[in-house]
Scaffold this active site. Sequence first.
Site, short mmCIF file in Angstrom:
data_model
loop_
_atom_site.label_atom_id
_atom_site.label_comp_id
_atom_site.label_asym_id
_atom_site.label_seq_id
_atom_site.Cartn_x
_atom_site.Cartn_y
_atom_site.Cartn_z
CG ASP A 14 62.59 -10.43 -62.75
OD1 ASP A 14 62.58 -10.84 -61.58
OD2 ASP A 14 62.72 -11.18 -63.73
NE ARG A 95 74.71 -3.94 -66.78
CZ ARG A 95 73.82 -4.64 -67.45
NH1 ARG A 95 72.99 -4.06 -68.31
NH2 ARG A 95 73.74 -5.94 -67.28
CG ASP A 124 75.74 -5.53 -64.30
OD1 ASP A 124 76.78 -5.00 -64.74
OD2 ASP A 124 75.27 -6.57 -64.74
CB SER A 175 71.16 -15.26 -64.64
OG SER A 175 71.49 -13.90 -64.66
#
Lengths: 401, 401, 401, 401
Positions: A14, A95, A124, A175
């Site tokens: 991606d 993050r 996120d 995922s």
Amino acid sequence: MTDRVVLAYSGGLDTSVAIPYLAKQTGGEVVAVSIDLGQGGEDMESVRQRALDCGAVEAVVVDAKDEFAEEYCLPTIKANGLYMKQYPLVSAISRPLIVKHLVQAAEQFGGTHLSHGCTGKGNDQVRFEVGFMDNNPDLKIIAPARDFAWTRDKAIAFAEEINLPIEQSKKSPFSIDQNVWGRAIETGFLEDLWNPPTKDLYSYTEDPALGNAPDELIISFEGGKPVAIDGKKVTVLEAIEELNRRGGAQGVGRLDMVEDRLVGIKSREVYEAPGAMVLITAHQALEDICLERELARYKRLIDARWSEEVYDGLWFAPLKRSLDAFIDSTQEHVTGDIRLVLHEGRVTVNGRRSDHSLYDFNLATYDTGDTFDQTLAKGFVELHGLSSKIACKRDRDASGK
Amino acid sequence: MTDRVVLAYSGGLDTSVAIPYLAKQTGGEVVAVSIDLGQGGEDMESVRQRALDCGAVEAVVVDAKDEFAEEYCLPTIKANGLYMKQYPLVSAISRPLIVKHLVQAAEQFGGTHLSHGCTGKGNDQVRFEVGFMDNNPDLKIIAPARDFAWTRDKAIAFAEEINLPIEQSKKSPFSIDQNVWGRAIETGFLEDLWNPPTKDLYSYTEDPALGNAPDELIISFEGGKPVAIDGKKVTVLEAIEELNRRGGAQGVGRLDMVEDRLVGIKSREVYEAPGAMVLITAHQALEDICLERELARYKRLIDARWSEEVYDGLWFAPLKRSLDAFIDSTQEHVTGDIRLVLHEGRVTVNGRRSDHSLYDFNLATYDTGDTFDQTLAKGFVELHGLSSKIACKRDRDASGK
Amino acid sequence: MTDRVVLAYSGGLDTSVAIPYLAKQTGGEVVAVSIDLGQGGEDMESVRQRALDCGAVEAVVVDAKDEFAEEYCLPTIKANGLYMKQYPLVSAISRPLIVKHLVQAAEQFGGTHLSHGCTGKGNDQVRFEVGFMDNNPDLKIIAPARDFAWTRDKAIAFAEEINLPIEQSKKSPFSIDQNVWGRAIETGFLEDLWNPPTKDLYSYTEDPALGNAPDELIISFEGGKPVAIDGKKVTVLEAIEELNRRGGAQGVGRLDMVEDRLVGIKSREVYEAPGAMVLITAHQALEDICLERELARYKRLIDARWSEEVYDGLWFAPLKRSLDAFIDSTQEHVTGDIRLVLHEGRVTVNGRRSDHSLYDFNLATYDTGDTFDQTLAKGFVELHGLSSKIACKRDRDASGK
Amino acid sequence: MTDRVVLAYSGGLDTSVAIPYLAKQTGGEVVAVSIDLGQGGEDMESVRQRALDCGAVEAVVVDAKDEFAEEYCLPTIKANGLYMKQYPLVSAISRPLIVKHLVQAAEQFGGTHLSHGCTGKGNDQVRFEVGFMDNNPDLKIIAPARDFAWTRDKAIAFAEEINLPIEQSKKSPFSIDQNVWGRAIETGFLEDLWNPPTKDLYSYTEDPALGNAPDELIISFEGGKPVAIDGKKVTVLEAIEELNRRGGAQGVGRLDMVEDRLVGIKSREVYEAPGAMVLITAHQALEDICLERELARYKRLIDARWSEEVYDGLWFAPLKRSLDAFIDSTQEHVTGDIRLVLHEGRVTVNGRRSDHSLYDFNLATYDTGDTFDQTLAKGFVELHGLSSKIACKRDRDASGK
């Protein structure tokens, strides 16, 4: 000036396709930034090369494993950071670290935009973007998956259209987000809350029912920080890695929960975080002997709020920083040893010792040597209960006796 | 009028000898009240007879097992009542029930004093006496162990002196309090915090490492109350008893902790509470899908405070009752089924279903059918983070960067 | 070794007589320590001489006015310290300072005991004694009024008996404690809660209805600390003194309340604290523009708890110190000017300005120059309300509608 | 089916022009709903007629003054509802009532959309829309000022273009929202935080410096509800109206503050709410004598959170409802009389009496009749401070050793 998009680059399909896609959408250039948080998998140099092959004008790789352990995992240990009393904030604390490095890269390479691959229904995106705004509000933000409804299918079609030099791996049904602090798994069949997790979900942990021999260990802390395991000095990173190995071998740290996302929905999540769970368990047990009662009671509220702030993407926010100040002030004496047994998925504390302990054998013992003056108790009990006694009497009197 | 002391009578040596002792100290009479809370052991009628043999003018036995389950254990389930996030309040919730029955007996039998056998350094004296004051402040309180420094040795000597018809059992090294909700153990060698518990401490639970086959079960709740196990209707008492059996067989519910007592000292405690831990775990998992996020976050604070109030002996106090009002208002929709596996000391939730669930598959799924409008997220993220963004910028500007 | 009692000595009748009384009771010597906290009244040297005349072997006088302002009043300003949202902790913050000096004197002069004149039903005994224990648990504590039921009448009789060189002032009907931070008044007729205060109670404040001309002033803060008034630099002590004068002239800072004492009873209290109330009002108004919303919301909880801890005599306790760490971390940017009008008992903030302000005219204005992007709001509103929307729908569905 | 937009209609220019505008934008019809909340001004029948003249297919007028007082103002009194400790939630509590009536009208008249005139940077859009979603998520929402950037200038031009029968009043410089609970004022020059309010802002209150004679009154409460003033029975609405008059005449209830909006910005607001401030002050003073200490301490946290929830538009949300349950459970004994003096902007409580009071003269008095047993205090003090004493000693030992 040409636009330059600084992209959080994982090396996967991606974000690889996102490189030419973002260049096309913005008419600018893309700088790829990849961070090693101990997620394992591919060699980081290959990741970097792929970014360049996909058209990035710059590709940066950062080994942030120690930084992550010291500046993100350690505060989580000190805060006994468990969202909803369970989830050790695996993705949530990674993050803000990525944010820092993206903003630095933007400042270094003349970036005008920051970009991430997250969708619009997860946490996120919030963590990335609030982090971006907190660290440099002048940089624009592009989130192709959300802003352009950019999906995997579109990505594959686009990759073929432009003959992108990337192998199309078979789509994993899972995922996954993982780093040294833990691993998060989502997958279709878990979206039915009645379905149990299957064994193939797990990678950091063995099946707890395997029946390995128990593993007893001693973790030493100084000022809330793990500094040794079984007497051998370790960095925080080494502590996490060793406990991932040893805890993982015992099936410790698996979680299956329904989580309250910041965007207002509930979602099913499976996690495995052996090192994190062992360290938080040990840290908490040490606090139980090193923190004064009222401080400990209040710190539990502070810890819970800290975890919510971090979960909600507010790592850099003023409240989170003041909660840190509270927490840091409590850790000075969280120094000592905790003995645990890891076995069959259980983490069992069975010994504590500390020069900073508030446990006083002579006050606690029922044997010879007792120094507790029991005659004090009568007055204590009466005044402790006085305001309630008066109120209970009033309540009875008022309700007509 | 002759003084009449209403004594919480366990049937053991200490409270047996206390009967003539209290009569002598006060020049009055003693009424013995014994409560069956599912503690097991001796037949209650034998206990009653022994009280009379020791000189009690009245001896009352109350079967309060169902009352205890419905009015004390159930609120603890609803509050996910774990003091210090661990201890399910085994002794703490039994004291107020005993208090109620002692006060009733005093009112029925013309009692002028209430008495208990607790020492002056524990929590239970506080729970008894604040409860007494809250329920009838006109009754006087005598606590021989504390007020007259009445010890086991003195009790034995006194028993011999007056030829009390009581067998002097060998002193158990353990100090134990148990009821259907759990079992609390203190003993000398645990006062060294580095010593691990030994196997002979346990009675409600098997060794978790025994390796029994996993036990999967479904607990159904209505309005926060457990109403069925594996589809079979149960009372709260039956639920606890069955889960004590099944959880105990799997070694579930052992605790080893250092606890902050109300009187200001830390003490080492070992508990076993298999049914309690299974029920609270299941209840919490059901709340995770049935309570709205902000309510759930706040309820965690309320739950923690509720547990502290109850631990601190304030069951009847105004704040505890208003916390109950909050908690009760949250339970209406805590209705549904939780599937768990009990195995090797672990309680693992692996399925939830409820007609009252707030989980919305269509909002949560990443597959076809997704109804979540991702375009809303951008605005949300920006305004969610706006006040922090402004503050972070101010902080940088002010610090001269 | 001879016992030496270090006594908190006010110079009044009760503590003067306590000198020979304590010497007699203990068979030891008395060291008198008097602290100038800006309470005014008698010259401190006369106080010192009286102590010696009454038989003290040492008599120490400490001018602690600046220390009190900087280390006790200033933290109270930063915490907006108002117990029960009203009382600025006048006596509560003076006790820990006195404690420190008593313990120092004990260490300097070989003291074995510490003593104070408080009764057993007030807060101050707790503040003194917990402070003593926190600072030096080895020193014994004597509280004659409480421990020997030592009353004013007994004191006068004893003074006559031993021909103590002290004038017997006419007993004031008021019980007063005062220092530069404020003044506390108790008196018999106020014990009927329906009686209003009378004018003769007050000393720091004029009648607010006198109708003086309004007094407008500007207070400047740096990092939460008042540093200038009307542009003229001041110390914290000078700020309090000047605002006592100017606020007092306008009748600012009178309080009449029923207070929840730590010992479990309610009591009627009248206070006057003009400088304290002006400073806290101004500080809070400055925080309103300098603290981020979520931090400000949480700080209100912390402030309230801080005030309870200090009221409850826990100035030196671990929790209080960690609350300080939180509060201190919030004050860095509480820098700027507040304009107020003092008039007829009112403190009215009518202007704020700060280089550290988080108020953004361009975001807030409805006029030209508005930079707030209103299109973001729709997404924010929907996701802000999403979890509640889902829950409300469930509630209606479940209730059968 | 034709779309039908149900519009919150004030009768002013903006919402009048919105009627044909919404009809045009949606191609549907408009139903105008106007609520009388005691805002005064125009006759409601004229408002209704104007809606029809502007093209509404239905125009509904609701007299909700008593409903507002009983179901929205009264809970605010019970919660001592002051956002940021100051603002009595004037607009915040009116929105959910309007929401209820709009949703009812939609269900009655076949409405498909709900509409309000709020902009995208204020709180009221959130309160309206979250309320809409909570009460009927199937209805669509149109907010012309936000969604179509519909401004006053555009409204005037559109009115002229279609010859709308409406007089164009001169634009007031003030933006005002008012109801019986209070009045909110925003205006351009207040956007400079250094500018003081001017006298022409105020309408509910006289200048406090006018020097009217003091007004002494007695407010009686039953279960937290004001039921009489000076012995004369009143409804809640009558109480607010009378205290608006009498408080307003004394200049009571003016506020000038900088507020933290939900959308992340700070804004300057001026309010006047004489009745609200008098009632909350009196209610709080009565709670001070009728609520037990620990309950009162905790209720202050609950009250603050309640105010934030209501401010944030979450009136119907689950957490708000559970906070209500807590608060309601505390009010049973908030029964008694409070005597206040209103004068020169001050609200001064100077007397309290209640059959439900927890104040105990015999425990509190220092005179004859004292029933407080001071000998209990020593034990209380020692155990109250014990955990801190142990911790302070550890801290010194650890740092000094």
